[in-house]
Design an enzyme around this catalytic site. Structure first.
Site, PDB file in Angstrom:
ATOM      1  N   LYS A  87      50.860  43.573  37.657  1.00  0.00           N
ATOM      2  CA  LYS A  87      49.677  44.567  38.017  1.00  0.00           C
ATOM      3  C   LYS A  87      49.872  45.240  39.218  1.00  0.00           C
ATOM      4  O   LYS A  87      50.418  44.873  40.390  1.00  0.00           O
ATOM      5  CB  LYS A  87      48.411  43.812  37.874  1.00  0.00           C
ATOM      6  CG  LYS A  87      47.110  44.649  37.897  1.00  0.00           C
ATOM      7  CD  LYS A  87      45.945  43.905  37.836  1.00  0.00           C
ATOM      8  CE  LYS A  87      44.545  44.613  37.622  1.00  0.00           C
ATOM      9  NZ  LYS A  87      43.620  43.922  37.500  1.00  0.00           N
ATOM     10  N   HIS A 114      43.162  32.511  33.565  1.00  0.00           N
ATOM     11  CA  HIS A 114      42.700  33.087  34.940  1.00  0.00           C
ATOM     12  C   HIS A 114      41.875  32.112  35.778  1.00  0.00           C
ATOM     13  O   HIS A 114      41.766  32.332  36.829  1.00  0.00           O
ATOM     14  CB  HIS A 114      41.910  34.389  34.635  1.00  0.00           C
ATOM     15  CG  HIS A 114      42.095  35.609  35.477  1.00  0.00           C
ATOM     16  ND1 HIS A 114      43.354  36.145  35.350  1.00  0.00           N
ATOM     17  CD2 HIS A 114      41.478  36.296  36.357  1.00  0.00           C
ATOM     18  CE1 HIS A 114      43.265  37.068  36.524  1.00  0.00           C
ATOM     19  NE2 HIS A 114      42.317  37.147  36.988  1.00  0.00           N
ATOM     20  N   HIS A 169      45.940  41.538  45.033  1.00  0.00           N
ATOM     21  CA  HIS A 169      44.763  42.520  45.027  1.00  0.00           C
ATOM     22  C   HIS A 169      45.047  43.756  46.032  1.00  0.00           C
ATOM     23  O   HIS A 169      45.784  43.706  47.118  1.00  0.00           O
ATOM     24  CB  HIS A 169      43.407  41.982  45.676  1.00  0.00           C
ATOM     25  CG  HIS A 169      42.728  40.877  44.919  1.00  0.00           C
ATOM     26  ND1 HIS A 169      42.105  39.801  45.362  1.00  0.00           N
ATOM     27  CD2 HIS A 169      42.898  40.551  43.550  1.00  0.00           C
ATOM     28  CE1 HIS A 169      41.857  39.103  44.092  1.00  0.00           C
ATOM     29  NE2 HIS A 169      42.341  39.419  43.294  1.00  0.00           N
ATOM     30  N   ARG A 218      43.953  30.629  38.343  1.00  0.00           N
ATOM     31  CA  ARG A 218      44.158  31.376  39.529  1.00  0.00           C
ATOM     32  C   ARG A 218      42.954  31.338  40.386  1.00  0.00           C
ATOM     33  O   ARG A 218      43.057  31.499  41.432  1.00  0.00           O
ATOM     34  CB  ARG A 218      44.262  32.908  39.076  1.00  0.00           C
ATOM     35  CG  ARG A 218      44.465  33.971  39.998  1.00  0.00           C
ATOM     36  CD  ARG A 218      44.788  35.372  39.083  1.00  0.00           C
ATOM     37  NE  ARG A 218      44.276  36.470  39.934  1.00  0.00           N
ATOM     38  CZ  ARG A 218      45.189  37.095  40.895  1.00  0.00           C
ATOM     39  NH1 ARG A 218      46.566  36.633  41.202  1.00  0.00           N
ATOM     40  NH2 ARG A 218      44.994  38.100  41.464  1.00  0.00           N
ATOM     41  N   TYR A 271      35.751  36.427  45.316  1.00  0.00           N
ATOM     42  CA  TYR A 271      36.019  34.671  45.530  1.00  0.00           C
ATOM     43  C   TYR A 271      35.006  34.355  46.663  1.00  0.00           C
ATOM     44  O   TYR A 271      34.659  32.973  46.685  1.00  0.00           O
ATOM     45  CB  TYR A 271      37.368  34.672  46.039  1.00  0.00           C
ATOM     46  CG  TYR A 271      38.165  34.588  44.760  1.00  0.00           C
ATOM     47  CD1 TYR A 271      38.293  33.641  43.829  1.00  0.00           C
ATOM     48  CD2 TYR A 271      39.122  35.649  44.863  1.00  0.00           C
ATOM     49  CE1 TYR A 271      39.337  33.840  42.574  1.00  0.00           C
ATOM     50  CE2 TYR A 271      39.995  35.810  43.928  1.00  0.00           C
ATOM     51  CZ  TYR A 271      39.771  34.941  42.716  1.00  0.00           C
ATOM     52  OH  TYR A 271      40.815  35.355  41.638  1.00  0.00           O
ATOM     53  N   ARG A 275      48.853  35.740  37.675  1.00  0.00           N
ATOM     54  CA  ARG A 275      48.487  36.141  36.332  1.00  0.00           C
ATOM     55  C   ARG A 275      49.509  35.783  35.168  1.00  0.00           C
ATOM     56  O   ARG A 275      50.767  35.587  35.586  1.00  0.00           O
ATOM     57  CB  ARG A 275      48.189  37.584  36.312  1.00  0.00           C
ATOM     58  CG  ARG A 275      47.112  38.141  37.511  1.00  0.00           C
ATOM     59  CD  ARG A 275      47.077  39.576  37.472  1.00  0.00           C
ATOM     60  NE  ARG A 275      46.235  40.155  38.629  1.00  0.00           N
ATOM     61  CZ  ARG A 275      46.393  40.858  39.874  1.00  0.00           C
ATOM     62  NH1 ARG A 275      47.945  40.404  40.166  1.00  0.00           N
ATOM     63  NH2 ARG A 275      45.649  40.917  40.466  1.00  0.00           N
TER      64      ARG A 275
END
Length: 361
Positions: A232, A302, A328, A305, A338, A198
């Site tokens: 994150k 993004h 995640h 990614r 995804y 990110r």
């Protein structure tokens, strides 16, 4: 109404408070922000919550109500107002597009419900029941035998439309990278594409985080980053990258970086007058905007990614490995985001099936 950034003497990072139109501190929000900070929420999360609650207070001001007037009906009106802001008691009969998508409205609503729940626990607000019992159909949870597959569902949350994740082709990625003027810019975009990082993770990198001898990048959460770029979930992880990417990193240090800086942030401004300052989030957004204009390829940071994750899935990576690489919190997030096969994916797999079938004859 405004969100005010403040520097706190005993805090190594900024906090954010909400002020009313007379620049007076809104006390309930200040208490909530203190609670978020004490429970380890990141400065960026606290900032986002502040802006979400600003919308709630703007809505209340427009409707002429105070916090204790908030009930289920007003919350429902607030959800509608977030999508289609109108003046009090004004009904717009003309069809128009919502100014916020369903996911954005749900994010704001989650922040508001957390705020109201906090005040309810303090005894300063009467709780509002916005949940109903729902039955899960997709999978059985760990406590399925206890709750019989039922869970609490917020009835005010909007149903989010399923979107096909848009990705880039290898040729488009090449055009994007080739359109960069500096090695720094190429490195930033390559980290998002090849590493699946990110923007905040890229900008938070320090020199000590990169192990060139082992082609590894260590994402290390820190309480203080002067460019306000944070990892994150504050979760540490290691990303393995190619020798080519590490070679680009080395070239960047040799030809564009400076050894005379008073900090060790990897990405710095190259502009005259700002040279050497840690790069900020907006600078990367501006970079993407320039390249979109130059190449004509519509993409976001993004999307690089997304492209990386999709390629890993198509290469047969186990979803648990992809979850860890992307950072995640839950494997279900990776699956939901995804694992959506395109028509071409289906066609390719069917052709493989036919080939295997032919070989068996």
């Amino acid at each position: 109404m405004r969100v005010q950034r403040i520097e706190v003497e005993n805090k190594p990072y900024p906090l954010y408070l909400l002020l009313d139109k007379e620049y007076q501190l809104i006390e309930p929000v200040m208490k909530f922000i203190k609670y978020l900070d004490n429970t380890g929420k990141s400065p960026n999360t606290i900032k986002a919550y502040c802006y979400h609650l600003k919308l709630l207070y703007e809505f209340m001001e427009q409707r002429g109500v105070i916090l204790n007037d908030i009930n289920f009906e007003l919350l429902a009106d607030f959800v509608g107002w977030l999508r289609y802001p109108t003046a009090t008691n004004v009904i717009d009969l003309q069809s128009k597009e919502a100014i916020r998508e369903e996911t954005t409205v749900n994010t704001i609503l989650n922040a508001v419900m957390s705020f109201l729940d906090y005040l309810s626990r303090l005894g300063e607000f009467k709780s509002i029941d916005v949940f109903k019992q729902a039955k899960g159909r997709n999978f059985k949870g760990f406590l399925h035998h206890v709750n019989k597959g039922r869970y609490q569902k917020n009835v005010l949350k909007l149903r989010v439309k399923k979107k096909q994740i848009r990705t880039l082709t290898s040729e488009e990625v090449k055009q994007i990278i080739d359109a960069c003027h500096t090695k720094r810019d190429k490195l930033i975009l390559m980290l998002m594409y090849e590493g699946g990082l990110r923007i905040g993770e890229v900008l938070s990198l320090r020199l000590e985080d990169i192990a060139t001898w082992d082609n590894q990048i260590h994402l290390t959460p820190r309480d203080v980053n002067v460019n306000e770029a944070y990892i994150k979930l504050r979760k540490e992880r290691t990303i393995h990258v190619s020798k080519e990417l590490m070679s680009l990193y080395t070239d960047y240090l040799v030809y564009e970086y400076s050894e005379e800086l008073e900090h060790d942030y990897v990405f710095i401004s190259l502009k005259e007058g700002y040279f050497g300052k840690p790069l900020k989030y907006q600078s990367v957004l501006d970079l993407v905007r320039r390249i979109v204009k130059k190449t004509g390829i519509e993409f976001t940071s993004h999307m690089l990614r997304h492209t990386h994750a999709t390629q890993l899935i198509r290469e047969g990576w186990d979803v648990a490995f992809i979850q860890k690489r992307l950072g995640h919190a839950h494997v279900q997030t990776t699956l939901n985001t995804y694992v959506h096969l395109s028509d071409q994916d289906m066609k390719n797999e069917f052709n493989k099936y036919l080939e295997r079938k032919e070989h068996k004859k």
